[in-house]
Each structure stands twice: as C-alpha cells, then as structure tokens.
Design a protein around this motif. Structure first.
Motif, PDB file in Angstrom:
ATOM      1  N   TYR A   1      -9.788  -1.014  -9.255  1.00 36.45           N
ATOM      2  CA  TYR A   1     -10.361   0.281  -8.907  1.00 36.45           C
ATOM      3  C   TYR A   1      -9.587   1.348  -9.676  1.00 36.45           C
ATOM      4  O   TYR A   1      -8.371   1.465  -9.509  1.00 36.45           O
ATOM      5  N   THR A   2     -10.303   2.112 -10.491  1.00 39.31           N
ATOM      6  CA  THR A   2      -9.640   3.070 -11.382  1.00 39.31           C
ATOM      7  C   THR A   2     -10.335   4.430 -11.387  1.00 39.31           C
ATOM      8  O   THR A   2     -10.322   5.122 -12.388  1.00 39.31           O
TER       9      THR A   2
ATOM     10  N   ASN B   1      -5.693  -1.178  -6.916  1.00 38.77           N
ATOM     11  CA  ASN B   1      -6.379   0.096  -6.770  1.00 38.77           C
ATOM     12  C   ASN B   1      -5.413   1.177  -7.219  1.00 38.77           C
ATOM     13  O   ASN B   1      -4.477   1.514  -6.501  1.00 38.77           O
ATOM     14  N   CYS B   2      -5.652   1.699  -8.393  1.00 41.43           N
ATOM     15  CA  CYS B   2      -4.833   2.803  -8.904  1.00 41.43           C
ATOM     16  C   CYS B   2      -5.694   4.043  -9.120  1.00 41.43           C
ATOM     17  O   CYS B   2      -5.399   4.878  -9.968  1.00 41.43           O
ATOM     18  N   SER B   3      -6.750   4.154  -8.330  1.00 41.44           N
ATOM     19  CA  SER B   3      -7.614   5.333  -8.398  1.00 41.44           C
ATOM     20  C   SER B   3      -6.818   6.588  -8.068  1.00 41.44           C
ATOM     21  O   SER B   3      -5.884   6.544  -7.271  1.00 41.44           O
ATOM     22  N   GLU B   4      -7.217   7.674  -8.714  1.00 40.31           N
ATOM     23  CA  GLU B   4      -6.562   8.966  -8.505  1.00 40.31           C
ATOM     24  C   GLU B   4      -5.101   8.963  -8.971  1.00 40.31           C
ATOM     25  O   GLU B   4      -4.282   9.728  -8.464  1.00 40.31           O
ATOM     26  N   CYS B   5      -4.788   8.100  -9.907  1.00 36.05           N
ATOM     27  CA  CYS B   5      -3.466   8.085 -10.555  1.00 36.05           C
ATOM     28  C   CYS B   5      -3.712   8.500 -12.009  1.00 36.05           C
ATOM     29  O   CYS B   5      -3.913   7.647 -12.879  1.00 36.05           O
TER      30      CYS B   5
ATOM     31  N   TYR C   1      -3.415   4.191  -4.488  1.00 35.64           N
ATOM     32  CA  TYR C   1      -4.407   5.268  -4.559  1.00 35.64           C
ATOM     33  C   TYR C   1      -3.719   6.622  -4.359  1.00 35.64           C
ATOM     34  O   TYR C   1      -2.916   6.808  -3.453  1.00 35.64           O
ATOM     35  N   ASP C   2      -4.074   7.562  -5.212  1.00 35.00           N
ATOM     36  CA  ASP C   2      -3.589   8.939  -5.125  1.00 35.00           C
ATOM     37  C   ASP C   2      -2.057   9.031  -5.149  1.00 35.00           C
ATOM     38  O   ASP C   2      -1.437   9.620  -4.261  1.00 35.00           O
TER      39      ASP C   2
ATOM     40  N   ASP D   1       0.868  -1.173   0.000  1.00 30.21           N
ATOM     41  CA  ASP D   1       0.000   0.000   0.000  1.00 30.21           C
ATOM     42  C   ASP D   1       0.906   1.224   0.000  1.00 30.21           C
ATOM     43  O   ASP D   1       1.561   1.527   1.000  1.00 30.21           O
TER      44      ASP D   1
ATOM     45  N   SER E   1      -0.400   4.243  -1.019  1.00 21.77           N
ATOM     46  CA  SER E   1      -1.378   5.314  -1.225  1.00 21.77           C
ATOM     47  C   SER E   1      -0.867   6.633  -0.668  1.00 21.77           C
ATOM     48  O   SER E   1      -0.189   6.668   0.355  1.00 21.77           O
TER      49      SER E   1
ATOM     50  N   ILE F   1      -2.104  -1.354  -3.723  1.00 25.95           N
ATOM     51  CA  ILE F   1      -2.943  -0.181  -3.532  1.00 25.95           C
ATOM     52  C   ILE F   1      -2.042   1.034  -3.700  1.00 25.95           C
ATOM     53  O   ILE F   1      -1.148   1.267  -2.885  1.00 25.95           O
TER      54      ILE F   1
END
Length: 127
Positions: free
Chosen positions: A86-87, A65-69, A46-47, A23, A25, A44
């Motif tokens: 998660y994108t 989870n690569c959201s906010e990338c 994230y961001d 993680d 993040s 993870i």
C-alpha cells in the motif's frame, strides 16, 4: 507490536529481532525502521511523514503499508515474499517494472491457460 498513534515516539528499539508484526502508524517522529527486524512479516507505517527508508533486510515481509510516507522513494528488491503493498500518497516512490508485475495479482490462478484459450477462440473466429 502496536505502537501506533505515538506522536512523540522517535525510534523503534532495534532489540526486537523476533518481532513479526509492527504497526507504527501515525508516529510523526519516526525516521527509520531498524534493520535488525529481520523476522518482520507485516509492517504498517502509515502516515509517518519523516520516514525515509524501509530497510532491505526485511526479507520475510509479506505486507507493507507505507501510505502517506512522502519520502519513501523505493521498495527494496529483497522483499521476495511481499504480496500486499500500500503506497497511497508516496509521491517520490519509484517501482521497477518487475516490482509492478509482482504486485499485480491475476484474477485467475491459471492465467496462461486462459490466454491460450482466448487465442484459440480468436483463431477459430478468423477461419
């Protein structure tokens, strides 16, 4: 390994080859994930606004989870075990049709039997 919320962290050491969970993040300076993390199962990131690539060597990964990338633009086809992706706000990400199908989970385990049953009911109504 949880190294989340380390805004000054610039890289993940590539010596953790047996690492299965990472993680990172909110690590604002991370630009890449090491290719040597081949046993990674959950990632993870994230961001991580500077992250530009997820290496294709992570073939064991099941959760990403690569959201906010915003600069992640593709998910490698080598992620055959990936079942949670998660994108959110990955504005340049492109998924192939095959990948889109891979990540859509049917509500029923035996979807083909459900389709046959529906077709049979439709045919019965037509007669």
């Amino acid at each position: 390994m949880d190294c989340s919320n380390c805004p000054k962290l610039t890289e993940i050491p590539n010596t953790f080859i047996n690492l299965i969970y990472l993680d990172c993040s909110n690590c604002q300076q991370i630009t890449y994930i090491p290719k040597t993390l081949i046993n990674l199962i959950k990632l993870i990131c994230y961001d991580c606004p500077l992250l530009i690539e997820i290496p294709n060597t992570l073939t064991c990964i099941t959760l990403l989870n690569c959201s906010e990338c915003p600069f992640i633009y593709h998910i490698p086809n080598t992620f055959i075990h990936l079942n949670r992706l998660y994108t959110y706000h990955c504005i340049y990400l492109y998924l192939t049709d095959e990948q889109k199908i891979q990540f859509i989970k049917p509500k029923h385990q035996n979807i083909s039997e459900d389709v046959v049953a529906i077709k049979n009911k439709v045919n019965m109504l037509k007669t």
